[in-house]
Write a protein that holds these residues in place. Structure first.
Motif, mmCIF file in Angstrom:
data_model
loop_
_atom_site.group_PDB
_atom_site.id
_atom_site.type_symbol
_atom_site.label_atom_id
_atom_site.label_comp_id
_atom_site.label_asym_id
_atom_site.label_seq_id
_atom_site.Cartn_x
_atom_site.Cartn_y
_atom_site.Cartn_z
ATOM 1 N N HIS A 193 0.870 -1.166 0.000
ATOM 2 C CA HIS A 193 0.000 0.000 0.000
ATOM 3 C C HIS A 193 0.910 1.221 0.000
ATOM 4 O O HIS A 193 1.683 1.408 0.936
ATOM 5 C CB HIS A 193 -0.843 -0.052 1.280
ATOM 6 N N PRO A 195 2.566 4.780 0.503
ATOM 7 C CA PRO A 195 2.359 5.806 1.530
ATOM 8 C C PRO A 195 1.697 7.063 0.941
ATOM 9 O O PRO A 195 1.895 7.374 -0.231
ATOM 10 C CB PRO A 195 3.769 6.142 2.021
ATOM 11 N N LEU A 196 0.945 7.761 1.775
ATOM 12 C CA LEU A 196 0.227 8.950 1.317
ATOM 13 C C LEU A 196 1.147 10.017 0.708
ATOM 14 O O LEU A 196 0.817 10.580 -0.336
ATOM 15 C CB LEU A 196 -0.609 9.524 2.463
ATOM 16 N N LEU B 4 2.022 16.567 6.615
ATOM 17 C CA LEU B 4 1.276 16.975 5.426
ATOM 18 C C LEU B 4 0.210 17.966 5.882
ATOM 19 O O LEU B 4 -0.691 17.603 6.639
ATOM 20 C CB LEU B 4 0.611 15.769 4.784
ATOM 21 N N ILE B 127 -6.836 12.958 -4.258
ATOM 22 C CA ILE B 127 -6.159 11.699 -3.961
ATOM 23 C C ILE B 127 -7.214 10.610 -3.894
ATOM 24 O O ILE B 127 -8.139 10.678 -3.088
ATOM 25 C CB ILE B 127 -5.395 11.793 -2.612
ATOM 26 N N ARG B 129 -8.316 6.231 -4.132
ATOM 27 C CA ARG B 129 -7.925 4.928 -3.576
ATOM 28 C C ARG B 129 -7.428 5.044 -2.137
ATOM 29 O O ARG B 129 -6.585 4.276 -1.708
ATOM 30 C CB ARG B 129 -6.851 4.270 -4.458
ATOM 31 N N THR B 130 -7.928 6.024 -1.442
ATOM 32 C CA THR B 130 -7.476 6.263 -0.077
ATOM 33 C C THR B 130 -8.696 6.520 0.806
ATOM 34 O O THR B 130 -9.520 7.368 0.487
ATOM 35 C CB THR B 130 -6.526 7.477 -0.051
ATOM 36 N N THR B 148 -5.663 8.317 7.354
ATOM 37 C CA THR B 148 -6.125 7.482 6.244
ATOM 38 C C THR B 148 -5.573 6.072 6.390
ATOM 39 O O THR B 148 -4.773 5.795 7.289
ATOM 40 C CB THR B 148 -5.650 8.051 4.891
ATOM 41 N N ASP B 149 -5.998 5.208 5.472
ATOM 42 C CA ASP B 149 -5.537 3.819 5.515
ATOM 43 C C ASP B 149 -4.168 3.647 4.855
ATOM 44 O O ASP B 149 -3.720 2.526 4.647
ATOM 45 C CB ASP B 149 -6.571 2.897 4.846
ATOM 46 N N ARG B 150 -3.502 4.735 4.507
ATOM 47 C CA ARG B 150 -2.187 4.661 3.888
ATOM 48 C C ARG B 150 -1.080 4.756 4.940
ATOM 49 O O ARG B 150 -1.261 5.429 5.952
ATOM 50 C CB ARG B 150 -2.005 5.844 2.927
ATOM 51 N N PRO B 151 0.068 4.136 4.682
ATOM 52 C CA PRO B 151 1.210 4.399 5.563
ATOM 53 C C PRO B 151 1.538 5.897 5.538
ATOM 54 O O PRO B 151 1.341 6.543 4.502
ATOM 55 C CB PRO B 151 2.345 3.590 4.924
ATOM 56 N N GLU B 152 2.040 6.419 6.631
ATOM 57 C CA GLU B 152 2.308 7.863 6.767
ATOM 58 C C GLU B 152 1.082 8.645 6.312
ATOM 59 O O GLU B 152 1.195 9.630 5.592
ATOM 60 C CB GLU B 152 3.522 8.289 5.932
ATOM 61 N N GLY B 153 -0.081 8.190 6.740
ATOM 62 C CA GLY B 153 -1.332 8.656 6.139
ATOM 63 C C GLY B 153 -2.062 9.787 6.844
ATOM 64 O O GLY B 153 -3.225 10.032 6.534
ATOM 65 N N SER B 154 -1.426 10.483 7.789
ATOM 66 C CA SER B 154 -2.126 11.583 8.455
ATOM 67 C C SER B 154 -1.979 12.880 7.671
ATOM 68 O O SER B 154 -0.911 13.179 7.149
ATOM 69 C CB SER B 154 -1.567 11.801 9.858
ATOM 70 N N VAL B 155 -3.057 13.627 7.587
ATOM 71 C CA VAL B 155 -3.045 14.935 6.926
ATOM 72 C C VAL B 155 -3.679 15.947 7.873
ATOM 73 O O VAL B 155 -4.657 15.632 8.547
ATOM 74 C CB VAL B 155 -3.891 14.929 5.627
#
Ligand SMILES: Cc1cc2nc3c(=O)[nH]c(=O)nc-3n(C[C@H](O)[C@H](O)[C@H](O)COP(=O)(O)OP(=O)(O)OC[C@H]3O[C@@H](n4cnc5c(N)ncnc54)[C@H](O)[C@@H]3O)c2cc1C
Ligand SMILES: Cc1cc2nc3c(=O)[nH]c(=O)nc-3n(C[C@H](O)[C@H](O)[C@H](O)COP(=O)(O)OP(=O)(O)OC[C@H]3O[C@@H](n4cnc5c(N)ncnc54)[C@H](O)[C@@H]3O)c2cc1C
Lengths: 281, 437
Positions: A193, A195-196, B4, B127, B129-130, B148-155
């Motif tokens: 997955h 990373p953002l 972010l 963005i 798929r997140t 979010t469900d992504r790694p390093e996913g905080s905004v």
């Protein structure tokens, strides 16, 4: 380490009409995705780069402008550079013409920064020929390993690699010199997955676009329809075969089984000779 | 990597989210829209009539930007189905023909990506798929971003606009609504897209060309007489057909949504329209029937909610996308003002609700506040009256050699047998109250 990955954008033909997860529509005007095997190839390249402590992953595709989306998804997955080879003149390419273009492109990329490994998907889920990877390896005159499932060793100094490939009877372990071209199975690397922050960077990334004449001048006789001798007579899904009859020696005895088997073969043979009768189901 | 950070975060790229993002991006804010689908619209489904007035408000030059509309709605109305008959009340007018028209049929898989593209062109970052998994709050409970469900996913952003649609998980997490919608306050709709060549479609629906289209809402037998509606809308070369009922009705009567739709499609009046058509897609989606009185709070500290997530649907007129767009725009404008003032408190953001109180969004919601309750309390309403009307029509239109006076008596007698006079009067009274608000 420099890896080149060839990817193809394909229609999402998984043919499920309902999203198993949400129960909502799978769209008409079928969405385009990165050929699933190719995403694993990208992942394998990125992991290899991490393993050897750095380098570059370049992704290339030949396709319409829309294929830029597929490249951006590869950038999200960790690729560093993306090249879209796109020109109306490439339209109608078969596997021969596609291999020519990709081989020429890789030669050009190699001249800028020597390439150690080239990765392809095992096959495209739309074309399904599995010919393009081997075609490119042949043109580049480098070793080819198809159906690769693992890169056990990758030694840039000795310029060798040990690769596992799936064959019908099991797994073959092969040692090869570099550069090598692999066509990969999904096992080669699970797709992570992304990373953002990478998604955000990729959203702003613009792939380079190569035309039929710049920066590489492709031979007009070898590209597009002109360079494609393949004639597709008919495309169809083969009829599903039924399970077939099981004749058991234990039940009938050997002689009866042989007799029955012969009868079946004969029947099938007759059908082959006279297809229009169509009596055999 | 550093944090972010954006000026605003929008959750969901449906009509509400995109309208909010577009408004804020045009106002100069750095905006991120986070959408869980493969692309905007990938997971969205609706019946199919899109009203342009709200779009014109957020995107005055939308017509020049070539929106992917299917057909203008030049004829619309109701079919009242009994098991073997129909009464049609259709309205067709030359005045529906001017374009851009008031209403178009639309497929969300095409419309949503186009609309999102307008926000991206205005500078918003989309963005896909997140999935946003939760809101991030500071020690005082103010919303300061999302995970979010992504790694390093905080905004992070000082303001988050929740436009997550009917599955209002984040709205609940924000504390804007106490609980999930009960099955009595949410409708389940199933829909199919049936492919038909444009020429054939036009012939069947009496359309003279691609610039004409029909929108039909269907009552009565379509839902086995239970509260709910069916619909038939014409696209460029295909029919959208579907049926929706309160989730509680499906549960109580043990009905399977697809069987109800299948039954509708096989109704003798409906079947000829679909003959030979190929089902290209099907799907199901929920519609909030929240009603004005149960709507969530629309703003909290650092957060606003718009569209289906806030229950902004006018089921009676099958409107939702226009409410969503108008609300998204109002939320976006409020966020712009908040940035100007540097105030993201619930108190400041509450002006969002005031804007909506002054618009059709909350005025209509308020007017029809009793509608859901009405249908819930009079489940026989649709079935009884629609069947009755069909029976009456049958008697009225057939000649039996009976004097007309007798026939009229017959009809009245039939009505009485099925529902007492006081029953009818009571139903009408309740209906009027539900309509008047
Ligand atoms: C129904 C059908 C009809 C066709 N008709 C014609 C026709 O009339 N004329 C004709 O000339 N050809 C035709 N083709 C062939 C078509 O153009 C091929 O799809 C194409 O050449 C690639 O072959 P493939 O899809 O089998 O790829 P495969 O060889 O299966 O792909 C293997 C791998 O090669 C790489 N790859 C493949 N394509 C690309 C690409 N474009 N860019 C980068 N990497 C790539 C990917 O890594 C992929 O995983 C037809 C194909 C089909 C399915
Ligand atoms: C069958 C049916 C028929 C309808 N008919 C009509 C009609 O004819 N006319 C009309 O105007 N309206 C109609 N509506 C109503 C209309 O569809 C909705 O009111 C409208 O779509 C609401 O817009 P929205 O932006 O609030 O929500 P949605 O359109 O539902 O968008 C929400 C978005 O948020 C995304 N999302 C949700 N959660 C997350 C998360 N955690 N992280 C990231 N993304 C997330 C979703 O994927 C989705 O894209 C109909 C609805 C249905 C179901």
């Amino acid at each position: 380490m420099h890896a080149v990955v060839a990817i193809k954008q394909v229609p999402d033909t998984s043919n499920v009409r309902i999203d198993p997860e949400t129960g909502t529509l799978i769209r008409e005007g079928v969405p385009a995705i990165v050929n699933p095997y190719d995403l694993h190839a990208v992942e394998a390249a990125v992991q290899l780069k991490e393993r050897v402590g750095g380098g570059q992953v370049t992704v290339i595709t030949m396709g319409p402008p829309k294929a830029a989306e597929a490249l951006i998804e590869c950038i999200e997955q960790g690729a560093d550079r993306a090249i879209l080879i796109s020109d109306r003149k490439f339209g109608g390419a078969d596997t021969l013409a596609t291999s020519y273009v990709l081989a020429r492109a890789i030669e050009t990329i190699n001249a800028e920064l020597p390439v150690d490994i080239i990765l392809f998907g095992k096959q495209a889920i739309d074309g399904d020929t599995a010919q393009v990877g081997p075609g490119v390896a042949t043109r580049l005159n480098i070793p080819l390993i198809t159906y690769a499932i693992a890169i056990e060793e990758f030694d840039l100094e000795a310029r060798t690699a040990i690769v596992h490939r799936r064959v019908e009877q099991g797994i073959e372990v092969l040692q090869t010199s570099l550069p090598v071209l692999l066509t990969v199975e999904k096992e080669i690397a699970p797709v992570r997955h992304a990373p953002l922050p990478r998604l955000i960077a990729a959203a702003r990334y613009q792939p380079e676009v190569w035309s039929a004449t710049a920066p590489v001048v492709f031979d007009p006789q070898q590209i597009g329809l002109k360079g494609s001798p393949t004639v597709v007579g008919k495309a169809f899904t083969p009829e599903q075969r039924s399970g077939g009859e099981v004749i058991s020696v234990a039940d009938l005895g050997l002689n009866a089984v042989v007799a029955r088997a012969l009868a079946v073969i004969e029947q099938a043979h007759v059908r082959n000779l006279q297809p229009e009768t169509g009596v055999v189901s | 990597m550093g944090m972010l950070t954006f000026d605003a975060i929008v959750v969901g790229a449906g009509p509400a989210g995109v309208a909010a993002a577009l408004t804020m991006a045009r106002g100069g804010l750095k905006v991120i829209i986070i959408e869980r689908g493969r692309f905007a619209g990938a997971k969205n489904l609706f019946g199919g009539v899109f009203y342009t007035h709200a779009l014109a408000d957020v995107l005055p030059d939308y017509w020049e930007r070539k929106p992917p509309f299917e057909r203008p709605v030049t004829e619309q109305g109701y079919w009242m189905l009994s098991p073997d008959s129909v009464i049609r009340v259709m309205h067709k007018s030359e005045r529906y023909r001017k374009e851009p028209a008031d209403a178009y049929t639309v497929l969300r898989a095409r419309f949503d990506p186009w609309f999102a593209e307008q926000a991206v062109e205005a500078g918003a970052l989309l963005i896909t798929r997140t999935t946003v998994t939760r809101l991030l709050k500071d020690e005082r409970g103010r919303v300061i971003g999302v995970d979010t469900d992504r790694p390093e996913g905080s905004v992070y952003a000082p303001v988050v606009i929740i436009a997550e649609g009917v599955n209002n998980l984040l709205t609940r997490q924000a504390g804007l609504i106490a609980s999930d919608l009960p099955p009595t306050h949410v409708a389940l709709a199933v829909k199919e897209y049936v492919n038909l060549p444009a020429k054939e479609l036009q012939a069947r629906f009496g359309l003279s060309g691609p610039r004409e289209g029909v929108a039909i809402d269907v009552f009565g037998d379509v839902t086995l007489g239970l509260p709910g509606t069916g619909f038939i809308y014409t696209n460029q070369s295909g029919i959208s057909i579907g049926v929706g009922m309160l989730l509680s009705e499906f549960i109580t009567h043990r009905l399977r949504p697809y069987e109800v739709l299948e039954r509708f499609k096989n109704h003798p009046v409906v079947r000829p329209y679909l003959e030979g058509g190929e089902v290209r897609e099907y799907g199901a989606h929920l519609i909030p029937e929240t009603g004005y009185d149960r709507m969530p709070k629309l703003a909290g500290d650092g957060v606003m909610v718009a569209g289906d997530a806030a229950g902004m649907v006018d089921a009676l007129h099958r409107e939702g996308t226009n409410l969503a767009i108008t609300a998204g725009k109002a939320a976006g404008e409020t966020a712009l003002a908040a940035h100007q003032q540097g105030d993201f408190s619930a108190a400041f953001l509450s002006r969002y609700r005031r804007t909506l109180e002054d618009s059709f969004v909350l005025k209509d919601m308020k007017q029809y506040r009793r509608m859901t309750d009405f249908l819930e309390s009079s489940p026989h309403f649709m079935g009884t009256y629609v069947n009755l009307l069909n029976e009456a029509a049958l008697r009225y239109f057939t000649a039996h050699g009976i004097p007309k006076r007798e026939m009229e008596h017959d009809i009245i007698k039939m009505v009485r047998e099925r529902r007492s006079f006081t029953g009818v009067a009571w139903d009408m009274l309740k209906l009027m109250r539900a309509m008047r608000g």
